[in-house]
Design a protein around this motif. Structure first.
Motif, PDB file in Angstrom:
ATOM      1  N   TRP A  15     -29.129  -5.631   2.550  1.00 14.09           N
ATOM      2  CA  TRP A  15     -29.428  -5.851   3.971  1.00 14.09           C
ATOM      3  C   TRP A  15     -29.329  -7.327   4.312  1.00 14.09           C
ATOM      4  N   ILE A  18     -25.659  -7.972   4.727  1.00 18.39           N
ATOM      5  CA  ILE A  18     -25.193  -7.440   6.010  1.00 18.39           C
ATOM      6  C   ILE A  18     -25.625  -8.370   7.145  1.00 18.39           C
ATOM      7  N   PHE A  70     -26.195  -0.224  11.897  1.00 18.88           N
ATOM      8  CA  PHE A  70     -26.039   0.413  10.586  1.00 18.88           C
ATOM      9  C   PHE A  70     -26.978   1.602  10.431  1.00 18.88           C
ATOM     10  N   LYS A  74     -25.857   5.386   9.658  1.00 18.76           N
ATOM     11  CA  LYS A  74     -26.491   6.222   8.640  1.00 18.76           C
ATOM     12  C   LYS A  74     -26.836   7.601   9.186  1.00 18.76           C
ATOM     13  N   GLU A  86     -20.625   7.475   6.340  1.00 18.32           N
ATOM     14  CA  GLU A  86     -21.566   6.646   5.596  1.00 18.32           C
ATOM     15  C   GLU A  86     -21.073   6.407   4.176  1.00 18.32           C
ATOM     16  N   VAL A  89     -18.660   3.554   4.093  1.00 17.49           N
ATOM     17  CA  VAL A  89     -19.341   2.265   4.195  1.00 17.49           C
ATOM     18  C   VAL A  89     -20.039   1.935   2.891  1.00 17.49           C
ATOM     19  N   THR A  96     -18.175  -2.530   4.443  1.00 13.99           N
ATOM     20  CA  THR A  96     -19.527  -2.785   4.954  1.00 13.99           C
ATOM     21  C   THR A  96     -19.630  -4.168   5.578  1.00 13.99           C
ATOM     22  N   SER A 100     -19.955  -5.367   9.508  1.00 11.39           N
ATOM     23  CA  SER A 100     -21.055  -6.246   9.885  1.00 11.39           C
ATOM     24  C   SER A 100     -20.538  -7.479  10.622  1.00 11.39           C
TER      25      SER A 100
END
Length: 126
Positions: A15, A18, A70, A74, A86, A89, A96, A100
């Motif tokens: 995260w 991202i 995101f 999901k 998903e 990604v 991904t 982003s």
């Protein structure tokens, strides 16, 4: 795996990765906007003074909006809108981080996606 030895792709670190690339996209988007306006002779000191708070707001809200996008991906909304699943990604860190960065680069359009969703929701009864 397509992702072996590349960036922070596991656990909570993904995260941060991202958010970083999304924030980088926001900054690049702002710079592109300013350069385009300056090249056209439309960017003055007065314009900067009026727009600087908007730039700051984009930098602050960008990562939050990108993470929210995101989360929507999901929940398969992204599949309906983009055809990207998903698993696609999750399967490629390149995809991904590219998504982003792109969401950050076009942060105003990304916000437009949320505005579109909001407009489709029924209004609460008074």
């Amino acid at each position: 795996s397509k992702n072996d030895g590349f960036f922070w792709i596991t656990g909570y670190w993904k995260w941060l990765e991202i958010v970083f690339w999304g924030e980088f996209g926001v900054i690049v988007g702002i710079l592109v906007w300013v350069c385009t306006q300056a090249e056209g002779g439309k960017y003055t000191k007065g314009v900067f003074k009026r727009e600087r708070y908007w730039y700051l707001a984009e930098v602050v809200i960008g990562p939050i909006v990108i993470i929210a996008a995101f989360f929507l991906l999901k929940q398969s909304v992204g599949t309906i809108l983009t055809g990207i699943t998903e698993e696609d990604v999750r399967g490629s860190i390149y995809l991904t981080l590219g998504i982003s960065f792109t969401l950050g680069l076009f942060i105003r359009r990304t916000l437009g996606i949320f505005n579109f969703i909001k407009d489709k929701l029924p209004l609460p009864k008074s």
